[in-house]
Design a protein around this motif. Sequence first.
Motif, short mmCIF file in Angstrom:
data_model
loop_
_atom_site.label_atom_id
_atom_site.label_comp_id
_atom_site.label_asym_id
_atom_site.label_seq_id
_atom_site.Cartn_x
_atom_site.Cartn_y
_atom_site.Cartn_z
N LEU A 44 13.29 -16.35 13.74
CA LEU A 44 12.02 -16.92 13.30
C LEU A 44 10.90 -16.01 13.78
O LEU A 44 10.81 -15.68 14.96
N ASP A 45 10.05 -15.62 12.86
CA ASP A 45 8.89 -14.77 13.17
C ASP A 45 7.63 -15.60 12.97
O ASP A 45 7.20 -15.81 11.84
N PHE A 46 7.06 -16.09 14.07
CA PHE A 46 5.82 -16.87 14.00
C PHE A 46 4.66 -15.88 13.90
O PHE A 46 4.41 -15.11 14.83
N TRP A 47 3.97 -15.90 12.76
CA TRP A 47 2.95 -14.90 12.50
C TRP A 47 1.76 -15.53 11.80
O TRP A 47 1.82 -16.67 11.32
N THR A 48 0.68 -14.79 11.76
CA THR A 48 -0.47 -15.14 10.93
C THR A 48 -1.04 -13.84 10.41
O THR A 48 -1.03 -12.82 11.09
N PHE A 49 -1.53 -13.84 9.18
CA PHE A 49 -1.76 -12.56 8.53
C PHE A 49 -3.02 -11.82 9.00
O PHE A 49 -3.22 -10.66 8.65
N CYS A 50 -3.86 -12.45 9.83
CA CYS A 50 -5.00 -11.73 10.39
C CYS A 50 -4.60 -10.84 11.55
O CYS A 50 -5.35 -9.95 11.96
N CYS A 51 -3.44 -11.06 12.12
CA CYS A 51 -3.05 -10.53 13.43
C CYS A 51 -2.37 -9.18 13.31
O CYS A 51 -1.27 -9.08 12.73
N ILE A 52 -2.99 -8.13 13.86
CA ILE A 52 -2.42 -6.78 13.74
C ILE A 52 -1.07 -6.68 14.45
O ILE A 52 -0.16 -5.99 13.97
N ASN A 53 -0.90 -7.38 15.56
CA ASN A 53 0.40 -7.33 16.26
C ASN A 53 1.49 -7.96 15.40
O ASN A 53 2.63 -7.52 15.42
N CYS A 54 1.12 -8.99 14.63
CA CYS A 54 2.08 -9.61 13.71
C CYS A 54 2.50 -8.61 12.62
O CYS A 54 3.66 -8.58 12.22
N LEU A 55 1.54 -7.83 12.14
CA LEU A 55 1.86 -6.83 11.12
C LEU A 55 2.76 -5.75 11.70
O LEU A 55 3.65 -5.24 11.02
N HIS A 56 2.54 -5.39 12.97
CA HIS A 56 3.43 -4.43 13.62
C HIS A 56 4.86 -4.98 13.66
O HIS A 56 5.82 -4.24 13.42
N VAL A 57 5.00 -6.26 13.98
CA VAL A 57 6.34 -6.85 14.08
C VAL A 57 7.02 -6.86 12.71
O VAL A 57 8.23 -6.62 12.60
N ARG A 234 3.09 10.95 0.25
CA ARG A 234 3.33 9.53 0.50
C ARG A 234 2.45 9.02 1.63
O ARG A 234 2.19 9.72 2.60
N PHE A 235 2.01 7.77 1.45
CA PHE A 235 1.24 7.04 2.45
C PHE A 235 1.98 5.73 2.75
O PHE A 235 2.95 5.38 2.08
N SER A 236 1.48 5.00 3.75
CA SER A 236 2.01 3.67 4.03
C SER A 236 0.84 2.74 4.35
O SER A 236 0.26 2.80 5.43
N GLU A 237 0.45 1.97 3.36
CA GLU A 237 -0.65 1.02 3.44
C GLU A 237 -1.94 1.68 3.94
O GLU A 237 -2.52 1.28 4.96
N PRO A 238 -2.43 2.71 3.23
CA PRO A 238 -3.68 3.37 3.65
C PRO A 238 -4.87 2.43 3.53
O PRO A 238 -4.88 1.53 2.69
N ASP A 253 -4.29 6.22 7.54
CA ASP A 253 -2.99 5.86 6.97
C ASP A 253 -2.35 4.85 7.93
O ASP A 253 -1.59 5.19 8.83
N THR A 254 -2.66 3.60 7.69
CA THR A 254 -2.53 2.56 8.71
C THR A 254 -1.12 2.38 9.25
O THR A 254 -0.89 2.43 10.46
N VAL A 255 -0.15 2.13 8.38
CA VAL A 255 1.19 1.81 8.87
C VAL A 255 1.95 3.07 9.28
O VAL A 255 2.94 2.99 10.02
N ASN A 256 1.49 4.23 8.84
CA ASN A 256 2.05 5.48 9.36
C ASN A 256 1.44 5.86 10.71
O ASN A 256 1.84 6.87 11.30
N ALA A 293 0.12 9.92 19.60
CA ALA A 293 0.40 8.79 18.71
C ALA A 293 -0.86 7.94 18.54
O ALA A 293 -1.67 7.80 19.46
N LEU A 294 -1.01 7.35 17.36
CA LEU A 294 -2.10 6.43 17.05
C LEU A 294 -1.50 5.04 16.82
O LEU A 294 -0.28 4.87 16.83
N SER A 295 -2.36 4.05 16.59
CA SER A 295 -1.87 2.68 16.37
C SER A 295 -2.72 1.95 15.35
O SER A 295 -3.83 1.50 15.63
#
Length: 608
Positions: A44-57, A234-238, A253-256, A293-295
Amino acid sequence: MNESVSASRRVRVRAPELVGEGGWLNTGGASYRLADLRGRIVILDFWTFCCINCLHVLDELRELEERHRDTVVVIGVHSPKFVHEADHRAVVDAVERYGVEHPVLDDPGLVTWKQYAVRAWPTLVVIDPEGYVVAQHAGEGHAKAIGTLVAELEAEHGAKGTLRRGDGPYVPPEPVATHLRFPGKALVLDSGNLLVSDTTRHRLVELAPDGETVVRRYGDGRRGLADGPAESARFSEPQGMCALPDGRIAVADTVNHALRALDPATGEVSTLAGTGAQWMQGSPTSGPAREVALSSPWDVAWWRDRVWIAMAGVHQLWAYDPEAGTVEVAAGTTNEGLVDGPAGEAWFAQPSGLAAAGDRLWVADSETSAVRWVDPGGAVHTAVGTGLFDFGHRDGAAGQALLQHPLGVTALPDGSVAVCDTYNHALRRYDPGTGEVTTLATDLREPSDAVLVGEDLVVVESARHRLTRLRLPEEAVQVDAVAHRTQREATVIAPGTLRLDVVFRAPTGQKLDDRYGPSTRLLVSSTPPELLADGAGGGTDLFRELKLDPSVTEGVLHVSAMAASCDDDPENAYPACHVHQQDWGVPVRVEEGGAARLPLILAGLDEA
């Protein structure tokens, strides 16, 4: 509380049922109970879509899902923080926007969140094939530990005959044909054309000045990190973009976790900064740009001869120096919150929009629903916003005005700033001359950026997949004021002394890393600060005796914990190490008869 747990003594707790009045997504219309999933390992992944840490997970789980697709079922339990996130349509959009390829239960009332005693976004809960909870992890960075546990559970339940293999319940939604899909940011090119980050389709799109006609696409539309010509890059969610003095365009390039460059004359894409891996605690914070590394860089702006980067993933601003080829932290501590002051002491919360305007760098600080700014000396100031839990739609004096998760800021010619008030579906304006906040337009769908074109603002309506041109109004729109606070049930605690325990058990095959000093860290504060008479501040133990001020009966405890563990292999002189970190904001109410102990789970289960 810090020890490894073997399979032979693993604690098992019966998993509560999955309930959410929003229903199920990504299942082809089917609904599920835990009994339907018996025989599978459920995460179970408890998440909310505003949360950057949730997007990382979400990104961390992709490989695990693929590797164990016949034994593991990941279920996202969407548990909203902001009012907008309780809107079912917004959850549907977010599932597509972020490429979620597993079932999602929409739980706007936080029913399942409460049943599992979750206290933070994100939280992962592992349920074994017989329906028992066997692990809980808060925060990000737990994919390797969960992968090890999954392998153990596969072996254990395969031997018992309680493991069921096969296809999971995920059913992909039908694709939709549009020129853009959840665009993020926009930039006006020297040609007058508009460059838009087509975020969900992992590319950049150049549009004619009408904002509709496609001139060219940059990137092949598949998620990845590849330099080269427009057709194969290629990009990942720029997301954000800004012009460089040499004519190239810098791209977040956010997710990269990278800063890329596009040459609009040739279509060539290159990488300026980042390694492609996510920055973690203990990693370098300055140095040669391609080696640091960036985040989750979310936006960029050219200011004072450098590219400033809204580093949403670590709640900081960074800066890239193209002359020296270096990057470094420019402001922020990695602690999440709203604290003004010198660059090295300020706190941000997912900075997501930047706009340079003379001696100010404006910042949309999304999780605090705030507009901030940086002065030439690096000091951070707040124009609008009060903190992580107060938001709404209220105009008037900036000190009492409210926004809801803004993602974009745009400097206007008169010195004011337009704010893409994303979760209010509105365009707002802050005037530093008068100190007033007004509303310029409503009925926009998740506006995430705006660019000035002549006397018009071209707004990126992310959830309508389009650009919308608005004439700057001479008069503000009148709206009814609405104020909200994050709705989470307060934990009732007893007056006097509160024992705070952060539960951390090193995952199987790992141990705490004490080679270079303490491997754990704990930081505690409160809102209001008067709530804590004693116990605030930092330390290295994952427990603390907190003394409460008897005159304060409610507030929020802010807890930040970190633990570093390394692979326990005596044959390996350089074992891989893993940083586990999480921030909690726990609403509390002080009453006689309340709890005298507050457990927060970082990794493991609370056995006290």
